[in-house]
Design a protein around this motif. Structure first.
Motif, PDB file in Angstrom:
ATOM      1  N   THR A   4       0.833  -1.195   0.000  1.00 46.56           N
ATOM      2  CA  THR A   4       0.000   0.000   0.000  1.00 46.56           C
ATOM      3  C   THR A   4       0.867   1.244   0.000  1.00 46.56           C
ATOM      4  N   HIS A   6       0.817   5.379   0.405  1.00 49.90           N
ATOM      5  CA  HIS A   6       0.054   6.512   0.918  1.00 49.90           C
ATOM      6  C   HIS A   6       0.678   7.809   0.415  1.00 49.90           C
ATOM      7  N   ASP A   7      -0.092   8.598  -0.285  1.00 50.21           N
ATOM      8  CA  ASP A   7       0.362   9.924  -0.703  1.00 50.21           C
ATOM      9  C   ASP A   7       0.122  10.875   0.467  1.00 50.21           C
ATOM     10  N   ILE A   8       1.178  11.392   1.052  1.00 44.09           N
ATOM     11  CA  ILE A   8       1.043  12.285   2.213  1.00 44.09           C
ATOM     12  C   ILE A   8       1.369  13.737   1.830  1.00 44.09           C
ATOM     13  N   ILE A 184      -2.790   7.974   8.597  1.00 36.32           N
ATOM     14  CA  ILE A 184      -1.523   7.252   8.703  1.00 36.32           C
ATOM     15  C   ILE A 184      -1.352   6.747  10.132  1.00 36.32           C
ATOM     16  N   TYR A 189       7.762   2.459   7.721  1.00 33.33           N
ATOM     17  CA  TYR A 189       7.375   2.631   6.316  1.00 33.33           C
ATOM     18  C   TYR A 189       8.647   2.832   5.492  1.00 33.33           C
ATOM     19  N   GLU A 212       3.846   1.060   2.844  1.00 32.15           N
ATOM     20  CA  GLU A 212       3.749   0.133   3.961  1.00 32.15           C
ATOM     21  C   GLU A 212       4.684  -1.057   3.743  1.00 32.15           C
TER      22      GLU A 212
END
Length: 221
Positions: A4, A6-8, A184, A189, A212
């Protein structure tokens, strides 16, 4: 198995709150196909410390290097996210209590700041959570090379002498500010942080993501 991602990164919009006394960014369409142009062409006008961005040493160190000189091996690699949901500021004792694994070189701080991204209409908030100068020294002493946070500054608002910034940047610690950490969870990560390569500049907008770790496979029973 797919991991996975994640665009942060905050989606760029001039509506994002900005520090007082900084210019309002603009994003405008110069050519429009719906008006007969052959293509769409847009113009972005922004200062480099708006929204999700990276600070280079030159931001507060007169002879510090620019954003283009930050090594990629600092911006990419394993990181740890720690969560401080209830603190007004983060001191060294708070970091110590998190039992951050030895050898951690990239640290991301999630705080109550993340909830501020739910409502841009409230404007810039001066009560955002940030590091104390003593916490900055803790970070330096632990050998951390990159630290990120979920508001527009790693430093408390109007910190006298800008000590936190000066200490971290003077020690070549890369600062990633304006992260969107809603959703999050704390833990390990892989970090991808790619600021624009602007020659000699004191900072740059960045696209930042967390990947992840792969799930642990169960062995035969």
């Amino acid at each position: 198995m797919n991991r996975t991602i994640h665009d942060i990164t905050l989606t760029f919009t001039p509506d994002i709150p900005r520090f007082p006394n900084t210019p309002e960014p603009t994003l405008e369409r110069l050519r429009k196909m719906e008006e007969g142009a052959a293509n769409n062409l847009s113009r972005l006008d922004t200062h480099v410390h708006f929204a999700t961005h990276v600070d280079a040493p030159r931001h507060f160190i007169a002879d510090g290097h620019g954003i283009d000189a930050i090594p990629l091996d600092v911006l990419l690699g394993p990181c740890v996210v720690v969560d401080f949901p209830d603190l007004a500021e983060i001191g060294p004792e708070d970091l110590q209590a998190k039992a951050i694994p030895p050898g951690t070189t990239r640290l991301i701080l999630k705080t109550r700041n993340s909830e501020l991204w739910n409502d841009y209409t409230q404007g810039f908030r001066t009560d955002f959570v940030a590091l104390t100068p003593a916490a900055a020294e803790w970070v330096i002493g632990r050998g951390i090379r990159l630290i990120g946070i979920d508001y527009l500054s790693i430093e408390r608002y109007q910190e006298p002498g800008r000590v936190t910034h000066r200490s971290l940047l003077g020690a070549q610690v890369v600062l990633v500010e304006g992260l969107d950490l809603r959703g999050i969870k704390a833990g390990p990560y892989e970090l991808i942080c790619m600021p624009l390569k602007l020659k000699g500049c004191d900072g740059a907008p960045a696209r930042v993501a967390l990947i992840e770790p792969e799930p642990v496979k169960e062995g035969p029973r």
